[in-house]
Design an enzyme around this catalytic site. Structure first.
Site, PDB file in Angstrom:
ATOM      1  N   HIS B 322      33.687  54.300  71.817  1.00  0.00           N
ATOM      2  CA  HIS B 322      33.535  53.170  72.708  1.00  0.00           C
ATOM      3  C   HIS B 322      35.096  52.727  73.178  1.00  0.00           C
ATOM      4  O   HIS B 322      35.749  52.904  72.312  1.00  0.00           O
ATOM      5  CB  HIS B 322      33.373  51.829  72.369  1.00  0.00           C
ATOM      6  N   ARG B 342      37.028  45.810  81.454  1.00  0.00           N
ATOM      7  CA  ARG B 342      37.399  46.531  83.179  1.00  0.00           C
ATOM      8  C   ARG B 342      36.219  46.247  84.351  1.00  0.00           C
ATOM      9  O   ARG B 342      36.610  46.441  85.562  1.00  0.00           O
ATOM     10  CB  ARG B 342      37.011  48.358  82.122  1.00  0.00           C
TER      11      ARG B 342
END
Lengths: 222, 557
Positions: B322, B342
């Site tokens: 990740h 994000r």
């Protein structure tokens, strides 16, 4: 190095370790009281105090850093009431909550639950919301509950606030929040086979065609 | 100032560029041009960290050394000592045994019971202690009017560079909206707009926002509801009882499992007409030494069990790192910072406060870009321990969507960094990739069945759905889609199957193969069950102590 005390026994550990990591540093192999190690699962709710300060503090062992003269232990399990129920046969009302958890009436507002919450939730206030049947307020105030059980461990009346809150949230999600029409519409469309041909077309494409289709797709931001 | 004072200069640069970056959007790397950066910087492409398997159904294929050790590992049990018990009296005799009680296992147990099966749910730790509980970002479902399952299909395939199994992806995207509905009917509180319509967030690699969240406690919310439902329906479950071996019958069907009480070492024998393995992932093997976002119990147990009964594993050679996990402070190294951060607008920045990649690149690409920025270009920020990282600019979210957005949408992140006096509404987070997900897994079909009769699989332990790179929000969808499917299929199979006499011959056969390959003496015991974090630096025991206390224990190379 820091001096800490695990179940009364003195150890020396480096600075910067969490309670969990400090116990492992001392040689403990954890089976209970250890889960996601990231403050989501509630497996490691714990209490601690200091050599010369008996005031009990509350924390998650995977998050709290050890300090000089800390007295540590583990609370790997605490018994708690969890009745069986069928959500489909219930109503989102205060009467319903009291039917499942009649002992809720015995809360006398000592606020120990709130003081013990490592998520800093207003546990006593959502318990009084539950008493009044305000399911929405319980859902909002209790949403970040990780069900570590410290509130139940500290309740002098043997209440299990985290399970009462869970029932309220489930009733709120199931019955009170407005339905999403576009979700229902989409499920119906899928059942009718509306997208089958398009997916079949994508499955039958050559890799190059599929790649081009992918790179040319329009990206929506909102 | 919670960050070391020497980082202040870099944080000032992040603040200085923020106004300009409000409108700045870097181009995404086209799917055909991803390989060079991946090959140069993604951990999957570091050849020395993998090796060929020497035994078993995937013999000759490459996999990370840490996993290879376990797949080639020795069994804990002596079949001769258990065999007599097998057909005289078992501890549990059920239709469907579900191993693993995270999102996939709990879903499978609920649906198997609804389909009429007598179900036993067993788990290594507590009911619901699984990676599921920690997922933050949410669950994908193409339910918006301007979205479609076909677009979800295209995104999922493209995110994995078209390495997925198309039939599995079709099942995934078509079941998705009904999974969201099912969870809501159980009482999950999804984020919604005031009119009740779902409030989807865009994650990396998707062309329409389709991720459904419960703030950033999505996995917690779903898991506590499923756990409550399992308990409310009085489904029989056993905690702290991992499976250490599958049991077969003489017809070559999987027909149960040997469990062990993790605290007392008591073995528990389960006869089951069908076995669903839902044991989750692999992060606690710390492949290539990476920190991990994973749960304490994520040690690849289900892969080992299935491999030993001859079930092949697909995409063994890819792991998901990740891209955004905490690099500072050390106490939360590897903590997952949800992709939703994000999705809401946080950009990824180097030491100069400049962007170097589109924040919504697929995970493998963004992880490779971050590693390149730090390792090749030297534009990372070093922490006092030498761990390097880049900035994730969370304050930009409130600039775009208004003050309070971070607090409302990312309460877990605010709280977790807040515990270390970092206010992510005002300051960026220092992040670096961590081991997050096992892309591949047990080979299986859209109905949850595997090539071995009687064995079913769902959740992270299975493979093929995500090919060689998974999109955010698709693993949690996978749990419920294939958990439900495997539960249903296993229950139906259990009604029709004619079990034979139980046997552990496959374990004898496995140990023979290991011996012939010269591996029995040098490989560890598996499944691993728990990581070795307890520091035991002591060397004082007489050799005979080890020998006498652990008969049959095999020396680890």
């Amino acid at each position: 190095m820091l001096d800490i005390y695990i179940m009364g026994k003195r150890y020396q550990v480096p600075e910067g370790l969490t309670i969990q990591a400090a116990m492992e540093y001392c040689g403990y192999r954890l089976i209970r009281g250890c889960g996601c190690r990231a403050a989501f699962c509630g497996a490691c709710g714990t209490v601690y105090n200091f050599k010369n300060d008996p005031t009990l503090r509350y924390a998650l062992a995977c998050q709290k850093l050890v300090e000089q003269d800390m007295y540590l232990t583990q609370i790997p399990f605490f018994p708690a009431a969890k009745p069986s129920y069928d959500l489909e046969k219930m109503e989102p009302t205060g009467e319903q909550i009291l039917k499942i958890y009649p002992e809720l009436l015995t809360c006398f507002g000592c606020n120990n639950c709130t003081k013990s919450c490592p998520q800093d939730l207003e546990v006593m206030w959502y318990m009084s919301d539950a008493l009044r049947g305000d399911i929405k307020e319980v859902a909002i105030k209790s949403f970040d509950c990780i069900m570590c059980g410290l509130c139940a461990a500290r309740c002098p009346q043997g209440l299990v606030p985290y399970n009462i809150a869970l029932l309220c949230r489930r009733l709120y999600g199931r019955y009170v929040t407005p339905r999403s029409k576009h979700l229902d519409d989409r499920i119906a469309e899928i059942e009718e086979g509306k997208f089958d041909a398009e997916i079949k077309e994508l499955q039958n494409m050559s890799l190059e065609e599929l790649r081009q289709r992918f790179d040319k797709r329009k990206i929506l931001k909102e | 100032m919670p960050y070391p004072s020497y980082m202040e200069e870099s944080i000032r640069k992040v603040e200085a560029t923020r106004e300009r970056r409000l409108k700045e959007e870097l181009p995404r790397i086209p799917v055909g041009e991803r390989m060079p950066v991946l090959k140069a910087f993604h951990p999957d492409f570091i050849k020395a960290c993998m090796r060929e398997l020497l035994v078993g159904p995937n013999k000759g294929e490459r996999t990370p050394n840490e996993l290879a050790d376990l797949l080639e590992g020795n069994s804990r049990i002596d079949p001769d000592k258990i065999d007599p018990e097998l057909n005289s009296g078992v501890d549990y005799d059920v239709d469907v045994l579900v191993i693993g009680a995270g999102g996939a296992g709990a879903s499978a147990a609920l649906i198997a019971q609804e389909t009429g099966a007598d179900v036993l749910l067993v788990t290594k730790l507590r009911l619901g202690d699984a990676n599921t509980v920690g997922f933050q970002g949410g669950t994908q479902a193409a339910d918006r009017p301007d979205d479609s399952p076909a677009l979800h299909y295209l995104d999922t395939m493209g995110g994995a560079r078209f390495t997925n199994d198309p039939k599995l992806v079709e099942a995934l995207v078509k079941d998705a909206p009904s999974v969201i509905k099912w969870l809501e009917s159980l009482g999950v509180i999804w984020d919604k707009k005031p009119d009740g319509s779902m409030a989807e967030v865009a994650l990396a690699g998707e062309c329409v926002p389709r991720c459904h969240c419960c703030r950033d406690y999505t996995g917690l919310e779903v898991m506590r509801v499923l756990r409550d439902e399992v308990k409310s329906r009085d489904i029989n479950y056993v905690e702290f009882a991992p499976a250490i071996e599958l049991i077969m019958d003489e017809k070559g069907q999987v027909a149960g499992a040997v469990l062990v009480n993790l605290e007392t070492n008591e073995p528990l024998l389960v006869r089951a007409k069908a076995v669903v393995t839902a044991t989750g992932g692999i992060g606690r093997l710390h492949i290539q030494g990476f920190p991990t976002t994973n749960h304490y119990g994520a040690t690849a147990d289900g892969l080992v069990l299935a491999y030993r009964v001859g079930c092949p594993i697909v995409d063994l050679d890819t792991m998901q790192y990740h891209p955004t996990c905490a690099a500072y402070p050390l106490a939360i190294l590897g903590l997952l910072v949800t992709e939703k951060t994000r999705g809401l607008g946080a950009q990824v920045l180097n030491i100069d406060g400049e962007q170097f990649a589109h924040p919504l690149e697929p995970r493998d690409v963004l992880a490779a870009c971050i590693i390149r920025e730090c390792k090749e270009r030297g534009k990372g920020i070093a922490t006092p321990t030498g761990q390097v990282g880049v900035w994730l600019d969370s304050p930009r979210i409130d600039m775009i969507h208004g003050e309070g957005t971070v607090a409302q949408n990312l309460p877990a992140m605010v709280r977790q960094f807040g515990r270390f006096n970092i206010d992510i509404t005002k300051e960026p987070m220092l992040i670096y990739p961590a081991l997050h997900y096992q892309n591949g897994g047990i080979k299986f079909s859209p109905d949850g069945s595997t090539p071995i009769p009687g064995l079913f699989a769902c959740g992270e332990v299975e493979g093929g759905v995500h090919g060689k790179n998974r999109l955010g929000g698709n693993s949690t969808l996978d749990l419920f889609v294939f958990g439900r499917r495997a539960g249903r299929t296993a229950a139906k199979y259990a009604k029709g199957v004619k079990p034979g006499k139980l046997t552990l011959d496959h374990v004898r056969q496995w140990q023979r193969e290991l011996k012939e390959a010269g591996l029995a003496e040098v490989r560890p015991i598996s499944p691993k069950l728990l990581p070795d974090y307890a520091r035991q630096p002591y060397d004082y025991l007489a050799d005979y102590v080890t020998e006498r206390l652990q008969p049959g224990q095999i020396k680890v190379a």
